[in-house]
Design a protein around this motif. Structure first.
Motif, PDB file in Angstrom:
ATOM      1  N   MET A 491       0.836  -1.190   0.000  1.00 43.47           N
ATOM      2  CA  MET A 491       0.000   0.000   0.000  1.00 43.47           C
ATOM      3  C   MET A 491       0.875   1.245   0.000  1.00 43.47           C
ATOM      4  O   MET A 491       1.930   1.288   0.645  1.00 43.47           O
ATOM      5  N   ALA A 492       0.440   2.262  -0.727  1.00 44.90           N
ATOM      6  CA  ALA A 492       1.197   3.511  -0.850  1.00 44.90           C
ATOM      7  C   ALA A 492       0.863   4.458   0.298  1.00 44.90           C
ATOM      8  O   ALA A 492      -0.083   4.233   1.079  1.00 44.90           O
ATOM      9  N   LEU A 493       1.621   5.517   0.397  1.00 47.15           N
ATOM     10  CA  LEU A 493       1.417   6.512   1.435  1.00 47.15           C
ATOM     11  C   LEU A 493      -0.016   7.038   1.404  1.00 47.15           C
ATOM     12  O   LEU A 493      -0.525   7.451   0.370  1.00 47.15           O
ATOM     13  N   GLY A 494      -0.687   7.011   2.568  1.00 52.02           N
ATOM     14  CA  GLY A 494      -2.032   7.542   2.688  1.00 52.02           C
ATOM     15  C   GLY A 494      -3.128   6.610   2.243  1.00 52.02           C
ATOM     16  O   GLY A 494      -4.312   6.962   2.300  1.00 52.02           O
ATOM     17  N   ARG A 518       2.918   5.362   5.402  1.00 48.83           N
ATOM     18  CA  ARG A 518       4.065   5.294   4.505  1.00 48.83           C
ATOM     19  C   ARG A 518       3.879   4.073   3.602  1.00 48.83           C
ATOM     20  O   ARG A 518       3.110   3.168   3.903  1.00 48.83           O
ATOM     21  N   LYS A 519       4.601   4.082   2.496  1.00 46.57           N
ATOM     22  CA  LYS A 519       4.515   2.945   1.589  1.00 46.57           C
ATOM     23  C   LYS A 519       5.169   1.729   2.216  1.00 46.57           C
ATOM     24  O   LYS A 519       6.336   1.771   2.606  1.00 46.57           O
ATOM     25  N   GLU A 543      -3.262   4.085  -3.824  1.00 45.88           N
ATOM     26  CA  GLU A 543      -2.612   3.043  -4.613  1.00 45.88           C
ATOM     27  C   GLU A 543      -2.383   1.795  -3.770  1.00 45.88           C
ATOM     28  O   GLU A 543      -1.872   1.866  -2.644  1.00 45.88           O
ATOM     29  N   ALA A 544      -2.740   0.638  -4.320  1.00 51.02           N
ATOM     30  CA  ALA A 544      -2.556  -0.628  -3.612  1.00 51.02           C
ATOM     31  C   ALA A 544      -2.344  -1.746  -4.618  1.00 51.02           C
ATOM     32  O   ALA A 544      -2.837  -1.680  -5.749  1.00 51.02           O
ATOM     33  N   THR A 545      -1.623  -2.789  -4.183  1.00 52.89           N
ATOM     34  CA  THR A 545      -1.356  -3.956  -5.022  1.00 52.89           C
ATOM     35  C   THR A 545      -1.550  -5.219  -4.192  1.00 52.89           C
ATOM     36  O   THR A 545      -0.967  -5.335  -3.104  1.00 52.89           O
ATOM     37  N   LEU A 546      -2.378  -6.136  -4.684  1.00 58.22           N
ATOM     38  CA  LEU A 546      -2.579  -7.423  -4.021  1.00 58.22           C
ATOM     39  C   LEU A 546      -1.554  -8.411  -4.558  1.00 58.22           C
ATOM     40  O   LEU A 546      -1.581  -8.765  -5.725  1.00 58.22           O
ATOM     41  N   HIS A 547      -0.636  -8.876  -3.673  1.00 56.19           N
ATOM     42  CA  HIS A 547       0.423  -9.794  -4.079  1.00 56.19           C
ATOM     43  C   HIS A 547       0.005 -11.256  -3.954  1.00 56.19           C
ATOM     44  O   HIS A 547       0.370 -12.076  -4.796  1.00 56.19           O
TER      45      HIS A 547
END
Length: 558
Positions: A491-494, A518-519, A543-547
């Motif tokens: 996850m990105a900042l905020g 924070r990221k 911004e988010a990414t599912l790994h």
């Protein structure tokens, strides 16, 4: 006292590190998503949020968008090119065709020259207000006079005498040769139509329609073989010169078309009213009735098959015309070898003519059965994972992605993206697009609310992105009891994340909430209750990414 030895309950683990995109039907598996918002395949095989868009302009009354070295769009009755107002048009939705340095605008039948910065009509018309003279002449406009008009040649002719032979139809002008003693036909004769200013709006070899002439035979379609400021020449003969004061009209007409495209320096169009396919003269969109028997001629052909035309486009070296149930492919390079082949297949849905776009070397469009992909043979369905029925589609191609905005049966709008590299769909949001335009490595989208957006993010960046992903069924067996669900994200900042679970088809319940300053990577282990079916919903902002998604199961009886 001895007790029986108990066997350990078998356990298994389901781990997903590749996610298959959007599938809005009962076949959605654990690695697919029944519903989603603002996600993309940019980080495939991972699942991530799409790129933020950029706001480039806001239109009050959007009527169309295209690109030719710069963006061109219509706001109400004003045409803009590269952000500057360049002319006035009608307040109607537009179709644009680019040809050379020009942008052609229908239904207004206008041409904007991007090099000269001039907006001009494609057609031209002249209506006389004074005397109009008609006389027979040569190609240089020199009038023939003193010729004999008769069925038999005159007696005792001198060399160079002229005779209009009325035995032939049409009449033939002949010149007497003293050397041979024979009457020799003049190879070509022309009718000079003279009037002040008659040729100012026309060019040599324009195809025109003449009306209002007192000689009914001259009220016809004709080719202007030579044009001067005060006269024009058409092919033909006259028994005698004459004049008239009745208004005479000469018009270079531009046909009405339902759909248009450009191919090989010609503009092609199809008309449902005339049941016709036609193209302009080579390189000249002002001439649609120029027939000289040469390779640069205009061309037209009637189409007898049933049903209305629904779209047209140029693809893979051919011009394609669509109906709802068939594809008509026009082959050839010039009028003498043009031929039209038809195939029964998935056609373009009525009202979805703007869905045609290329991506990854394939042509995509919305048919009555769903989004189709065409590669040159027969179109195949590519939109089955979208579920439901859609209409009024508008599409655009950008690199290997096809974007399409469509309306469902309930009236809601959806913007989908298909990645041709991986064959997967993603749903972005409920954007109602009116047009797409690719330019300089970017794709621009004009929305019905007037916003002109850049999909790469150039311009004013949009606010924080909200996103959502809802899986299909995570458990495919009634004999497996879920124990734990582990999520691994970045996850990105905020950014923030809300995790919800649905057991046995019940409402979704909150299971976890995360917000980061924070990221950083985030690992969420979640205890689960016993159930026969399980679905997961992730939603958040930023911004988010599912790994990875890992589900631990304990097998047992029902």
């Amino acid at each position: 006292m001895l007790l029986p030895r108990m066997k350990a309950t078998p356990r298994k683990q389901l781990s997903l590190t590749a996610f298959g995109g959007y599938r809005h039907d009962h076949l959605a598996g654990a690695d697919q998503f029944f519903d989603m918002q603002n996600l993309s395949s940019d980080r495939f095989p991972l699942l991530g949020t799409r790129k933020p868009r950029g706001l480039c302009a806001t239109l009050q009354h959007p009527n169309g968008l295209c690109a030719k070295n710069a963006l061109c769009y219509v706001d109400g009755t004003t045409l803009y090119y590269d952000g500057t107002a360049v002319g006035a048009v009608s307040n109607t939705p537009k179709q644009f065709v680019t040809l050379g340095s020009s942008i052609l605008i229908w239904p207004d039948k206008l041409r904007y020259d991007t090099a000269q910065g001039a907006l001009t009509p494609l057609g031209a018309s002249f209506k006389s207000t004074g005397s109009v003279t008609f006389s027979m002449c040569n190609l240089q406009g020199e009038v023939y006079s003193g010729y004999t008009v008769a069925a038999m040649p005159p007696d005792n002719p001198d060399g160079g005498d002229l005779w209009l032979d009325t035995q032939d139809m049409p009449h033939t002008l002949k010149r007497y040769s003293a050397a041979t003693g024979l009457w020799i036909s003049v190879s070509a004769t022309y009718i000079r139509i003279g009037c002040t200013g008659i040729g100012a709006r026309f060019s040599d070899y324009d195809g025109v329609r003449i009306s209002g002439c007192t000689s009914a035979a001259l009220n016809t379609s004709a080719l202007l073989y030579a044009v001067s400021a005060n006269y024009v020449l058409i092919a033909g003969t006259l028994d005698a010169a004459f004049s008239q004061t009745t208004p005479l009209t000469i018009a270079r007409e531009i046909p009405d078309f339902d759909y248009l495209c450009e191919k090989d320096n010609r503009v092609w169009g199809c008309s449902n009213a005339r049941r016709e396919i036609a193209c302009c003269k080579l390189g000249d969109p002002t001439n649609w009735a120029c027939y000289m028997g040469i390779s640069t001629d205009s061309y037209a052909v009637s189409v007898g098959s049933g049903g209305d035309f629904t779209a047209c486009c140029a693809y893979n070296g051919n011009v394609l015309f669509f109906k709802e149930d068939r594809l008509l492919k026009l082959l050839g390079t010039k009028p003498e070898n043009f031929q039209l082949n038809a195939a029964l297949c998935y056609g373009v849905q009525q009202g979805s003519h703007q869905s045609l776009a290329t991506a990854g070397g394939l042509l995509f469009y919305q048919s009555g059965c769903g989004v189709c992909a065409y590669g040159g043979a027969l179109p195949e369905l590519a939109g089955a994972p979208l579920g439901g029925r859609f209409r009024n589609a508008v599409g655009g191609g950008w690199d290997d992605k096809y974007y399409v905005s469509m309306q469902d049966d309930a009236g809601g709008w959806h913007l989908f993206a298909y990645d041709t590299r991986y064959g997967i769909w993603h749903r972005e949001d409920d954007a109602h697009a009116l047009a797409f335009a690719p330019l300089s490595g970017d794709l621009y989208m004009l929305l019905a609310n007037g916003k002109l957006l850049s999909l790469s993010g150039s311009g004013t960046a949009e606010d924080t992105l909200s996103w959502k992903a809802e899986t299909g069924e995570l458990i495919d067996s009634a004999h497996a009891r879920p124990q734990k669900l582990i999520l691994r994200l970045e996850m990105a900042l905020g950014a923030s994340l809300c995790v919800q679970l649905s057991y046995d088809g019940d409402d979704f319940l909150d299971a976890a909430y995360v917000s980061v300053t924070r990221k950083r990577p985030v690992v969420l282990p979640l205890r689960l209750r016993r159930c026969d079916s399980l679905r997961l919903r992730l939603s958040g902002t930023g911004e988010a990414t599912l790994h990875a998604l890992t589900l631990q199961l304990e097998e047992g009886s029902v």
